[in-house]
Write a protein that holds these residues in place. Sequence first.
Motif, PDB file in Angstrom:
ATOM      1  N   GLN A  79      -5.280   6.009   2.956  1.00 40.45           N
ATOM      2  CA  GLN A  79      -3.929   6.579   2.948  1.00 40.45           C
ATOM      3  C   GLN A  79      -3.519   7.116   4.320  1.00 40.45           C
ATOM      4  OE1 GLN A  79      -4.505   9.012  -0.531  1.00 40.45           O
ATOM      5  NE2 GLN A  79      -3.442   7.525  -1.842  1.00 40.45           N
ATOM      6  N   ALA A  80      -4.490   7.417   5.166  1.00 39.65           N
ATOM      7  CA  ALA A  80      -4.132   7.805   6.540  1.00 39.65           C
ATOM      8  C   ALA A  80      -3.500   6.606   7.238  1.00 39.65           C
ATOM      9  CB  ALA A  80      -5.367   8.263   7.300  1.00 39.65           C
ATOM     10  N   ALA A  81      -3.979   5.418   6.886  1.00 38.74           N
ATOM     11  CA  ALA A  81      -3.445   4.201   7.506  1.00 38.74           C
ATOM     12  C   ALA A  81      -2.183   3.714   6.797  1.00 38.74           C
ATOM     13  CB  ALA A  81      -4.509   3.112   7.493  1.00 38.74           C
ATOM     14  N   LYS A  82      -2.067   3.994   5.503  1.00 38.23           N
ATOM     15  CA  LYS A  82      -0.888   3.546   4.747  1.00 38.23           C
ATOM     16  C   LYS A  82      -0.584   4.632   3.694  1.00 38.23           C
ATOM     17  CE  LYS A  82       0.866  -0.263   1.930  1.00 38.23           C
ATOM     18  NZ  LYS A  82       0.596  -1.543   1.266  1.00 38.23           N
ATOM     19  N   PRO A  83       0.262   5.588   4.054  1.00 40.20           N
ATOM     20  CA  PRO A  83       0.454   6.759   3.190  1.00 40.20           C
ATOM     21  C   PRO A  83       0.950   6.450   1.775  1.00 40.20           C
ATOM     22  CG  PRO A  83       1.307   7.181   5.390  1.00 40.20           C
ATOM     23  CD  PRO A  83       0.927   5.737   5.357  1.00 40.20           C
ATOM     24  N   ASN A  99      -0.893  -2.598  -2.736  1.00 38.52           N
ATOM     25  CA  ASN A  99      -0.126  -1.394  -3.067  1.00 38.52           C
ATOM     26  C   ASN A  99      -0.897  -0.423  -3.954  1.00 38.52           C
ATOM     27  OD1 ASN A  99       2.248  -2.214  -1.688  1.00 38.52           O
ATOM     28  ND2 ASN A  99       2.567  -3.720  -3.327  1.00 38.52           N
ATOM     29  N   LYS A 100      -1.812  -0.977  -4.748  1.00 36.21           N
ATOM     30  CA  LYS A 100      -2.529  -0.118  -5.690  1.00 36.21           C
ATOM     31  C   LYS A 100      -3.982  -0.569  -5.779  1.00 36.21           C
ATOM     32  CE  LYS A 100      -2.043   1.860 -10.288  1.00 36.21           C
ATOM     33  NZ  LYS A 100      -1.470   1.823 -11.602  1.00 36.21           N
TER      34      LYS A 100
END
Length: 314
Positions: A143-147, A122-123
Amino acid sequence: MQLVSDSSLNELRFALFDSGVGGFSVLVELANALAGFDFDFDPEIFYLADTARCPYGPKSEAQITGFVEQISKWYLGRKVNNFVMACNTSAAIASNKLRLWQECPVWDLINLTCNDEVLKYNKILVLATLATVNSKAFSNALQAAKPDLVVEELASGELVNIVETGDFSSINTRNVLKYYADYAVNNKFDAVIFGCTHFPFLIDQFRKYLPESSRIDLINPAKYLASQLGYKFKAKSGLSSGRSLRSASDYIKNTRFFTTGNPDNFAIQVNKFLNLSTDRIEYVDVQELEQCKVTVNSPNHHYINDLNIIPKFA
Ligand code: DGL
Protein backbone atom coordinates in the motif's frame (compact mmCIF):
# COMPACT_ATOMS: atom_id res chain seq x y z
CA MET A 1 22.61 -17.18 -21.47
CA GLN A 2 23.91 -13.85 -20.27
CA LEU A 3 27.60 -13.17 -19.77
CA VAL A 4 28.13 -11.19 -16.59
CA SER A 5 30.07 -8.05 -17.40
CA ASP A 6 30.85 -6.70 -13.94
CA SER A 7 34.58 -7.38 -13.59
CA SER A 8 34.54 -6.36 -9.91
CA LEU A 9 32.29 -9.34 -9.25
CA ASN A 10 34.56 -12.30 -8.59
CA GLU A 11 32.83 -14.11 -5.76
CA LEU A 12 29.22 -14.85 -4.87
CA ARG A 13 28.31 -16.64 -1.69
CA PHE A 14 24.59 -16.73 -1.01
CA ALA A 15 23.27 -17.34 2.51
CA LEU A 16 19.74 -18.70 2.63
CA PHE A 17 17.83 -19.58 5.74
CA ASP A 18 14.38 -20.69 6.74
CA SER A 19 12.73 -22.48 9.63
CA GLY A 20 12.64 -25.62 7.48
CA VAL A 21 11.99 -26.68 3.90
CA GLY A 22 10.00 -23.59 2.84
CA GLY A 23 13.12 -21.83 1.64
CA PHE A 24 13.62 -24.62 -0.92
CA SER A 25 11.01 -22.77 -3.01
CA VAL A 26 13.42 -19.82 -2.96
CA LEU A 27 16.51 -21.95 -3.53
CA VAL A 28 14.93 -23.35 -6.70
CA GLU A 29 14.27 -19.84 -8.03
CA LEU A 30 17.76 -18.70 -7.10
CA ALA A 31 19.31 -21.70 -8.84
CA ASN A 32 17.19 -21.06 -11.94
CA ALA A 33 18.23 -17.43 -11.94
CA LEU A 34 21.94 -18.16 -11.52
CA ALA A 35 21.82 -20.73 -14.30
CA GLY A 36 20.82 -17.88 -16.61
CA PHE A 37 24.20 -16.19 -16.16
CA ASP A 38 27.67 -16.99 -17.31
CA PHE A 39 30.02 -16.25 -14.40
CA ASP A 40 33.75 -16.72 -14.68
CA PHE A 41 33.78 -18.15 -11.14
CA ASP A 42 31.53 -20.58 -9.27
CA PRO A 43 28.85 -18.93 -7.12
CA GLU A 44 28.19 -20.80 -3.89
CA ILE A 45 24.94 -21.31 -1.98
CA PHE A 46 24.47 -22.14 1.70
CA TYR A 47 21.11 -23.17 3.13
CA LEU A 48 20.39 -23.28 6.85
CA ALA A 49 17.13 -24.87 7.99
CA ASP A 50 16.35 -24.07 11.61
CA THR A 51 14.24 -27.20 11.81
CA ALA A 52 14.59 -27.60 15.56
CA ARG A 53 12.78 -24.30 16.11
CA CYS A 54 10.23 -24.65 13.28
CA PRO A 55 7.63 -23.15 12.97
CA TYR A 56 8.60 -19.50 13.35
CA GLY A 57 5.10 -18.19 12.56
CA PRO A 58 3.54 -18.54 16.04
CA LYS A 59 6.64 -17.18 17.81
CA SER A 60 6.98 -13.67 19.24
CA GLU A 61 8.72 -10.79 17.47
CA ALA A 62 11.52 -10.89 20.04
CA GLN A 63 12.10 -14.61 19.47
CA ILE A 64 12.09 -14.29 15.68
CA THR A 65 14.42 -11.28 15.81
CA GLY A 66 16.72 -13.29 18.06
CA PHE A 67 16.78 -16.20 15.59
CA VAL A 68 17.64 -13.89 12.71
CA GLU A 69 20.36 -12.23 14.74
CA GLN A 70 21.90 -15.58 15.64
CA ILE A 71 21.75 -16.89 12.08
CA SER A 72 23.18 -13.65 10.73
CA LYS A 73 26.14 -13.95 13.09
CA TRP A 74 26.56 -17.65 12.38
CA TYR A 75 26.85 -16.88 8.68
CA LEU A 76 29.49 -14.18 9.22
CA GLY A 77 32.09 -16.90 9.65
CA ARG A 78 31.19 -18.30 6.24
CA LYS A 79 32.04 -15.06 4.44
CA VAL A 80 28.75 -14.88 2.63
CA ASN A 81 28.20 -11.79 0.52
CA ASN A 82 24.49 -12.00 -0.32
CA PHE A 83 21.76 -12.76 2.18
CA VAL A 84 18.50 -14.22 0.91
CA MET A 85 15.76 -14.23 3.52
CA ALA A 86 14.11 -17.44 2.38
CA CYS A 87 11.68 -17.05 5.26
CA ASN A 88 9.08 -14.31 4.99
CA THR A 89 8.29 -14.42 8.69
CA SER A 90 11.88 -13.43 9.40
CA ALA A 91 11.75 -10.79 6.69
CA ALA A 92 8.49 -9.33 8.00
CA ILE A 93 9.90 -8.98 11.50
CA ALA A 94 13.61 -8.43 11.10
CA SER A 95 14.73 -7.57 7.54
CA ASN A 96 15.61 -4.02 8.53
CA LYS A 97 17.63 -5.23 11.47
CA LEU A 98 19.43 -7.78 9.32
CA ARG A 99 20.40 -4.94 6.99
CA LEU A 100 22.06 -3.25 9.94
CA TRP A 101 23.86 -6.40 10.98
CA GLN A 102 25.11 -7.37 7.53
CA GLU A 103 27.28 -5.32 5.21
CA CYS A 104 26.15 -7.30 2.20
CA PRO A 105 22.93 -7.03 0.18
CA VAL A 106 19.90 -8.52 1.89
CA TRP A 107 17.21 -9.82 -0.43
CA ASP A 108 13.73 -10.10 1.02
CA LEU A 109 10.75 -11.35 -0.87
CA ILE A 110 8.27 -8.92 0.66
CA ASN A 111 9.99 -5.95 -0.94
CA LEU A 112 10.52 -7.88 -4.15
CA THR A 113 6.77 -8.46 -4.36
CA CYS A 114 6.12 -4.72 -4.59
CA ASN A 115 6.63 -4.56 -8.31
CA ASP A 116 4.56 -3.45 -11.29
CA GLU A 117 3.35 -6.94 -12.02
CA VAL A 118 1.73 -7.21 -8.57
CA LEU A 119 0.71 -3.57 -8.24
CA LYS A 120 -1.52 -3.89 -11.29
CA TYR A 121 -4.08 -5.76 -9.14
CA ASN A 122 -6.83 -4.06 -7.14
CA LYS A 123 -7.59 -6.62 -4.47
CA ILE A 124 -5.02 -9.05 -3.13
CA LEU A 125 -5.23 -11.85 -0.58
CA VAL A 126 -1.98 -12.66 1.21
CA LEU A 127 -1.67 -16.07 2.84
CA ALA A 128 1.10 -15.99 5.43
CA THR A 129 2.08 -17.00 8.93
CA LEU A 130 0.59 -15.40 12.02
CA ALA A 131 3.70 -13.32 12.74
CA THR A 132 3.84 -12.05 9.15
CA VAL A 133 0.14 -11.16 9.17
CA ASN A 134 0.40 -9.40 12.53
CA SER A 135 3.36 -7.36 11.27
CA LYS A 136 1.30 -6.13 8.27
CA ALA A 137 4.59 -6.14 6.35
CA PHE A 138 2.96 -7.14 3.06
CA SER A 139 0.07 -4.64 3.34
CA ASN A 140 2.37 -1.82 4.41
CA ALA A 141 4.83 -2.43 1.59
CA LEU A 142 2.19 -2.90 -1.10
CA GLN A 143 0.00 0.00 0.00
CA ALA A 144 2.99 2.33 0.32
CA ALA A 145 3.49 1.73 -3.39
CA LYS A 146 -0.23 1.79 -4.29
CA PRO A 147 -2.38 3.35 -1.56
CA ASP A 148 -5.76 2.32 -2.97
CA LEU A 149 -4.79 -1.34 -3.28
CA VAL A 150 -7.00 -3.55 -1.10
CA VAL A 151 -4.88 -6.10 0.73
CA GLU A 152 -6.14 -8.69 3.16
CA GLU A 153 -3.70 -10.88 5.03
CA LEU A 154 -4.89 -14.21 6.36
CA ALA A 155 -2.95 -16.23 8.92
CA SER A 156 -2.68 -19.71 7.45
CA GLY A 157 0.17 -21.22 9.39
CA GLU A 158 -1.33 -24.71 9.27
CA LEU A 159 -0.02 -24.86 5.69
CA VAL A 160 3.53 -24.80 7.09
CA ASN A 161 2.92 -28.01 8.94
CA ILE A 162 1.32 -29.59 5.87
CA VAL A 163 4.43 -28.86 3.81
CA GLU A 164 6.93 -29.81 6.53
CA THR A 165 5.25 -33.19 7.02
CA GLY A 166 4.66 -33.69 3.30
CA ASP A 167 1.01 -34.37 4.01
CA PHE A 168 -0.15 -33.25 0.57
CA SER A 169 -3.06 -35.55 -0.08
CA SER A 170 -4.92 -36.08 3.21
CA ILE A 171 -8.53 -35.03 3.59
CA ASN A 172 -7.43 -32.40 6.08
CA THR A 173 -5.05 -30.84 3.53
CA ARG A 174 -7.70 -30.87 0.83
CA ASN A 175 -10.22 -29.24 3.16
CA VAL A 176 -7.78 -26.54 4.22
CA LEU A 177 -6.83 -25.69 0.64
CA LYS A 178 -10.46 -25.68 -0.46
CA TYR A 179 -11.30 -23.32 2.40
CA TYR A 180 -8.70 -20.75 1.28
CA ALA A 181 -9.56 -21.15 -2.40
CA ASP A 182 -13.28 -20.61 -1.66
CA TYR A 183 -12.38 -17.60 0.47
CA ALA A 184 -10.44 -16.05 -2.42
CA VAL A 185 -13.26 -16.71 -4.89
CA ASN A 186 -16.14 -15.61 -2.65
CA ASN A 187 -14.38 -12.39 -1.71
CA LYS A 188 -13.50 -11.61 -5.32
CA PHE A 189 -9.73 -11.28 -4.98
CA ASP A 190 -7.72 -10.70 -8.19
CA ALA A 191 -4.66 -12.46 -6.86
CA VAL A 192 -3.38 -14.57 -3.98
CA ILE A 193 0.17 -14.04 -2.76
CA PHE A 194 1.67 -17.18 -1.23
CA GLY A 195 3.36 -15.10 1.42
CA CYS A 196 5.20 -17.81 3.31
CA THR A 197 7.97 -19.64 1.49
CA HIS A 198 6.48 -23.00 2.43
CA PHE A 199 3.25 -22.27 0.56
CA PRO A 200 4.32 -22.26 -3.12
CA PHE A 201 4.67 -26.05 -2.85
CA LEU A 202 0.87 -26.07 -2.58
CA ILE A 203 0.08 -23.76 -5.49
CA ASP A 204 -0.76 -26.49 -8.01
CA GLN A 205 -3.08 -28.21 -5.57
CA PHE A 206 -4.67 -24.92 -4.54
CA ARG A 207 -5.42 -24.13 -8.17
CA LYS A 208 -7.54 -27.28 -8.44
CA TYR A 209 -10.04 -25.78 -6.00
CA LEU A 210 -10.58 -22.67 -8.09
CA PRO A 211 -13.41 -22.84 -10.61
CA GLU A 212 -12.24 -23.17 -14.21
CA SER A 213 -13.62 -19.73 -15.00
CA SER A 214 -11.56 -18.18 -12.19
CA ARG A 215 -9.14 -15.42 -13.16
CA ILE A 216 -7.40 -15.29 -9.80
CA ASP A 217 -3.61 -15.20 -10.22
CA LEU A 218 -1.50 -17.19 -7.78
CA ILE A 219 1.78 -15.52 -6.91
CA ASN A 220 5.01 -17.07 -5.68
CA PRO A 221 7.10 -14.07 -4.53
CA ALA A 222 10.35 -15.99 -5.01
CA LYS A 223 9.97 -15.76 -8.76
CA TYR A 224 10.79 -12.04 -8.53
CA LEU A 225 14.23 -12.85 -7.22
CA ALA A 226 15.35 -13.73 -10.74
CA SER A 227 14.37 -10.38 -12.20
CA GLN A 228 16.07 -8.54 -9.35
CA LEU A 229 19.26 -10.54 -9.81
CA GLY A 230 19.08 -9.55 -13.45
CA TYR A 231 19.50 -5.94 -12.35
CA LYS A 232 22.49 -6.81 -10.24
CA PHE A 233 24.42 -8.90 -12.74
CA LYS A 234 24.35 -6.54 -15.65
CA ALA A 235 24.50 -8.69 -18.69
CA LYS A 236 26.93 -8.14 -21.51
CA SER A 237 26.00 -9.46 -24.89
CA GLY A 238 28.73 -11.35 -26.61
CA LEU A 239 30.62 -14.57 -26.41
CA SER A 240 30.43 -16.85 -23.43
CA SER A 241 33.28 -17.09 -20.93
CA GLY A 242 34.09 -20.49 -22.36
CA ARG A 243 33.64 -22.28 -19.04
CA SER A 244 31.20 -25.12 -18.78
CA LEU A 245 28.00 -23.61 -17.54
CA ARG A 246 26.17 -24.72 -14.45
CA SER A 247 22.55 -25.76 -14.67
CA ALA A 248 19.97 -25.03 -11.98
CA SER A 249 20.29 -28.60 -10.74
CA ASP A 250 24.09 -28.19 -10.52
CA TYR A 251 23.55 -25.21 -8.24
CA ILE A 252 21.14 -27.20 -6.08
CA LYS A 253 23.46 -30.20 -6.00
CA ASN A 254 26.37 -28.02 -4.87
CA THR A 255 24.40 -26.24 -2.17
CA ARG A 256 25.75 -26.77 1.35
CA PHE A 257 22.83 -27.78 3.53
CA PHE A 258 22.73 -27.28 7.29
CA THR A 259 19.97 -28.15 9.73
CA THR A 260 19.40 -27.71 13.44
CA GLY A 261 17.21 -30.81 13.28
CA ASN A 262 17.94 -34.41 12.45
CA PRO A 263 20.21 -34.54 9.36
CA ASP A 264 18.83 -37.91 8.22
CA ASN A 265 15.28 -36.62 8.27
CA PHE A 266 16.37 -33.47 6.51
CA ALA A 267 18.08 -35.54 3.82
CA ILE A 268 14.72 -37.21 3.19
CA GLN A 269 13.11 -33.78 2.79
CA VAL A 270 15.88 -32.61 0.45
CA ASN A 271 15.24 -35.69 -1.64
CA LYS A 272 11.50 -35.19 -1.66
CA PHE A 273 11.40 -31.46 -2.42
CA LEU A 274 14.55 -31.00 -4.47
CA ASN A 275 14.88 -34.43 -5.99
CA LEU A 276 18.41 -34.60 -4.67
CA SER A 277 19.87 -37.61 -2.97
CA THR A 278 22.59 -36.50 -0.56
CA ASP A 279 24.17 -37.60 2.70
CA ARG A 280 26.08 -34.33 3.07
CA ILE A 281 23.70 -32.62 5.47
CA GLU A 282 25.61 -30.75 8.17
CA TYR A 283 24.21 -30.55 11.69
CA VAL A 284 24.19 -27.28 13.63
CA ASP A 285 23.42 -27.47 17.32
CA VAL A 286 20.82 -24.89 18.36
CA GLN A 287 23.03 -24.13 21.35
CA GLU A 288 25.78 -23.15 18.92
CA LEU A 289 23.36 -20.74 17.26
CA GLU A 290 22.25 -19.36 20.59
CA GLN A 291 25.84 -18.39 21.33
CA CYS A 292 25.82 -16.19 18.24
CA LYS A 293 25.01 -12.59 19.02
CA VAL A 294 25.64 -9.63 16.78
CA THR A 295 27.85 -7.09 18.46
CA VAL A 296 28.85 -4.89 15.52
CA ASN A 297 26.41 -2.12 14.71
CA SER A 298 28.59 0.74 13.63
CA PRO A 299 26.95 4.03 12.62
CA ASN A 300 29.35 4.12 9.65
CA HIS A 301 28.14 0.77 8.55
CA HIS A 302 26.92 0.85 4.99
CA TYR A 303 25.42 -1.73 2.77
CA ILE A 304 23.99 -1.92 -0.69
CA ASN A 305 20.26 -2.05 -0.51
CA ASP A 306 19.34 -3.51 -3.86
CA LEU A 307 15.75 -3.49 -2.84
CA ASN A 308 15.43 0.23 -3.36
CA ILE A 309 15.27 -0.68 -7.00
CA ILE A 310 11.74 -1.57 -7.92
CA PRO A 311 11.90 -3.89 -10.91
CA LYS A 312 9.97 -2.85 -13.97
CA PHE A 313 8.15 -5.49 -15.92
CA ALA A 314 7.42 -5.14 -19.60
N1 DGL B 1 8.80 -20.41 5.60
C1 DGL B 1 8.72 -19.38 6.56
C2 DGL B 1 8.00 -18.16 6.06
O1 DGL B 1 8.16 -17.84 4.92
C3 DGL B 1 8.49 -19.79 7.99
C4 DGL B 1 7.25 -20.53 8.30
C5 DGL B 1 7.20 -20.93 9.76
O2 DGL B 1 8.19 -21.46 10.25
O3 DGL B 1 6.18 -20.66 10.43
O4 DGL B 1 7.31 -17.49 6.76
